[in-house]
Design an enzyme around this catalytic site. Structure first.
Site, PDB file in Angstrom:
ATOM      1  N   LYS A 262       0.857  -1.191   0.000  1.00 50.51           N
ATOM      2  CA  LYS A 262       0.000   0.000   0.000  1.00 50.51           C
ATOM      3  C   LYS A 262       0.889   1.236   0.000  1.00 50.51           C
ATOM      4  CE  LYS A 262      -3.188   2.617   2.970  1.00 50.51           C
ATOM      5  NZ  LYS A 262      -3.893   2.650   4.278  1.00 50.51           N
ATOM      6  N   ASP A 267      -3.122  10.640   2.726  1.00 52.56           N
ATOM      7  CA  ASP A 267      -4.487  10.175   2.906  1.00 52.56           C
ATOM      8  C   ASP A 267      -5.324  11.232   3.608  1.00 52.56           C
ATOM      9  OD1 ASP A 267      -6.813   8.771   3.156  1.00 52.56           O
ATOM     10  OD2 ASP A 267      -6.113   7.487   4.781  1.00 52.56           O
ATOM     11  N   LYS A 274     -10.770  13.105   6.835  1.00 54.12           N
ATOM     12  CA  LYS A 274     -10.267  12.944   8.199  1.00 54.12           C
ATOM     13  C   LYS A 274     -10.372  14.294   8.901  1.00 54.12           C
ATOM     14  CE  LYS A 274      -6.911   9.271   7.140  1.00 54.12           C
ATOM     15  NZ  LYS A 274      -7.462   8.210   7.991  1.00 54.12           N
ATOM     16  N   ASP A 285       1.281   6.831   5.187  1.00 51.69           N
ATOM     17  CA  ASP A 285       0.387   5.745   4.766  1.00 51.69           C
ATOM     18  C   ASP A 285       0.950   4.986   3.563  1.00 51.69           C
ATOM     19  OD1 ASP A 285      -1.865   4.380   5.514  1.00 51.69           O
ATOM     20  OD2 ASP A 285      -3.283   5.662   4.465  1.00 51.69           O
ATOM     21  N   ASP A 345     -12.312   6.537   3.063  1.00 50.49           N
ATOM     22  CA  ASP A 345     -11.100   6.477   3.884  1.00 50.49           C
ATOM     23  C   ASP A 345     -10.566   5.043   3.989  1.00 50.49           C
ATOM     24  OD1 ASP A 345      -9.066   7.595   5.332  1.00 50.49           O
ATOM     25  OD2 ASP A 345     -10.152   7.602   7.235  1.00 50.49           O
ATOM     26  N   GLU A 347      -9.243   3.539   1.511  1.00 45.47           N
ATOM     27  CA  GLU A 347      -8.660   3.595   0.173  1.00 45.47           C
ATOM     28  C   GLU A 347      -7.507   2.615  -0.026  1.00 45.47           C
ATOM     29  OE1 GLU A 347      -5.622   5.099   2.420  1.00 45.47           O
ATOM     30  OE2 GLU A 347      -7.737   5.632   2.601  1.00 45.47           O
ATOM     31  N   ARG A 349      -7.140  -0.576   0.761  1.00 45.60           N
ATOM     32  CA  ARG A 349      -7.561  -1.870   0.195  1.00 45.60           C
ATOM     33  C   ARG A 349      -7.978  -1.707  -1.268  1.00 45.60           C
ATOM     34  NH1 ARG A 349     -12.239  -2.477   4.608  1.00 45.60           N
ATOM     35  NH2 ARG A 349     -10.624  -1.319   5.729  1.00 45.60           N
TER      36      ARG A 349
END
Length: 514
Positions: A262, A267, A274, A285, A345, A347, A349
């Protein structure tokens, strides 16, 4: 032997004995207790014992004391007790890092690192040196922008054999790559910049680099990834990339490791933004992809035979704006699975699922393939296991092969610990489509930390959306798959990324190097 690790700018020199070592302006001594020092280095024990007479905290907290050799300074860095039920080899790494930091504060520039071995820990010497090297890492932006701070020491001596130093430098080179990618800010390591860095890192090496950047191809072949990328791609410097790294060792291939990382460079949460100040730190992230790159660097340095490794980095920014994807959209994945978005959020996966599907397709032509996803995926993982621990969960074929246990044993030996989780029927039920519109629900609309089994359920989503559910232990073509959640182990923020879980991966899949 003297070796240079460019990313710390410090030469590392092997020494065979304390008396023969010269040219150092200080000693860093890592030991369990003053009694253990007396048993190994009586000449170093005496000044420490004298200091203890006026300061009893020396035994527990360490100290910098005057000695008559090696620049006149001795930094004592105690590990503390090592034989309790909860002690592990990390105490050596922690003590070495603390010793390096104390030595730097004392103005030492050429320390000799000495440790008192403990027979209970096979790799204590390696872990000690790795702990010191971790403390010497200088962030990429500092190396580039503030040259005067590009190094912390000029030379590090190590009382140990050359093989340990060679292995430590190979491992640390990988961790440095992982830290460079994972820790750098969202502009310095935006997807196109990641591509540049990766190409430069592996130029002329045995690691082949292939990059998918064409938007038409991304939309066609990676539709879930492209949903996340839809808003970011309107800004050239934020356009997404899927980066593939391939290494093929000499001799007949006996195992193929296929990694999906990932790589969310920032993010925002997207449309499910967020809020409340929790967006800070979200440039980290991308540590899953950073770990893939770091592991490939280790593979490049060690060049193991009979092993093939295919790494992939799903580099994308989860931006917010008029083009961002939103909850309730239904997107058909590469595997032909209709996915309803529940929360933008979630994202990570989305970014990995189609790449995992591509890896699944490639696995049909590989020898003994094992697929893994690596991601800073859930706050629930941190809540469940705390900071410093990666979680691993296997599908049926991987569970039968004991993959989680192999990784946990490897991590225990090399100070890169894993906790084992399981993928259960409830996780698949959670992600099953809730209406006739969709096959799979991407996520609920609550934070993972407030969702029962919040770090386990995403593995079921990745299996379902990538089509890996057709390759379980009941299949005629089973595939081993493990999901690694490194949200807790990737390192503190503010602070330097840890590089987890690449030490454990190296120990598990390149055991001959240790």
């Amino acid at each position: 032997m003297t070796a240079q690790l460019t990313r710390i700018g410090c030469s590392v020199k092997a020494e065979v004995s304390l008396t023969a070592a010269s040219g150092y302006d200080g000693i860093i001594l890592v030991a369990e207790s003053l009694d253990k020092v007396a048993g190994q280095f009586q000449n170093l024990h005496a000044p420490l014992k004298a200091q203890e007479e006026i300061d009893i905290s020396v035994a527990k907290d360490g100290a910098c004391v005057k000695i008559s050799s090696h620049g006149g300074r001795l930094v004592y860095a105690p590990t503390g007790q090592l034989n309790r039920d909860y002690d592990d080899v990390r105490r050596f790494a922690d003590a070495a890092a603390a010793g390096i930091k104390r030595a730097i504060k004392a103005g030492i520039k050429r320390p000799l690192l000495v440790h008192v071995p403990d027979q209970s820990y096979q790799h204590a010497d390696l872990v000690t040196l790795l702990g010191a090297l971790h403390a010497l890492y200088v962030p990429l932006e500092i190396r580039e922008d503030v040259p005067t701070k590009a190094t912390k020491l000029s030379t590090l001596g190590f009382l140990g054999n050359e093989k340990v130093i060679e292995l430590a430098l190979a491992l640390e080179s990988g961790r440095a790559v992982a830290r460079d990618v994972g820790g750098s800010d969202p502009e310095r390591m935006a997807p196109p910049k990641v591509e540049e860095y990766i190409r430069a890192t592996f130029q002329g090496s045995k690691v082949k680099v292939d990059v998918v950047s064409d938007d038409g191809k991304l939309c066609k072949d990676y539709p879930l990834f492209s949903a996340v990328n839809r808003c970011a791609k309107g800004v050239d410097r934020h356009k997404g990339r899927v980066i593939y790294l391939t290494y093929e060792g000499e001799g007949p291939i006996e195992k193929t490791l296929m990694l999906v990382g990932k790589g969310v460079t920032y993010d925002t949460g997207g449309a499910d933004i967020k809020a409340g100040g929790i967006m800070a730190g979200m440039h980290r992230d991308k540590c899953g992809s950073a770990a893939v790159a770091g592991f490939m660097e280790i593979v490049n340095k060690l060049q193991p035979k009979n092993l093939k490794v295919i790494g992939s980095m799903a580099m994308v920014r989860n931006s917010v704006g008029s083009e961002c994807y939103v909850a309730d959209e239904i997107i058909t994945s590469r595997a032909g699975v209709r996915v309803r978005v529940g929360n933008t959020d979630a994202e990570g996966r989305m970014a990995m699922a189609d790449v995992l599907c591509h890896m699944k397709e490639m696995a049909a032509n590989e020898i003994d393939p094992h697929l893994m996803t690596i991601a800073t995926l859930t706050g629930h993982c941190v809540l469940a296991y705390g900071e410093g621990y990666s979680a691993v969960m296997d599908n049926g074929p991987a569970r039968l092969a004991g993959v989680s246990q192999t990784l946990q044993r490897a991590g225990e030996e090399i100070a890169d610990p894993f906790e084992i989780s399981s993928i259960r029927r409830e996780d698949f039920e959670f992600h099953a489509g809730k209406s006739e519109y969709e096959d799979v629900l991407q996520c609920n609309n609550a934070p993972s930390s407030r969702t029962p089994r919040g770090h386990q359920t995403p593995s079921a989503f990745l299996i379902l959306s990538s089509g890996l559910d057709k390759h379980g232990k009941d299949s005629t073509s089973p595939l081993k798959y493990s999901h690694l959640d490194i949200a807790g182990s990737s390192g503190p923020f503010p602070g330097v990324p840890s590089g987890a879980p690449i030490l454990a991966l190296a120990k598990a899949y390149i055991p001959g190097a240790f």
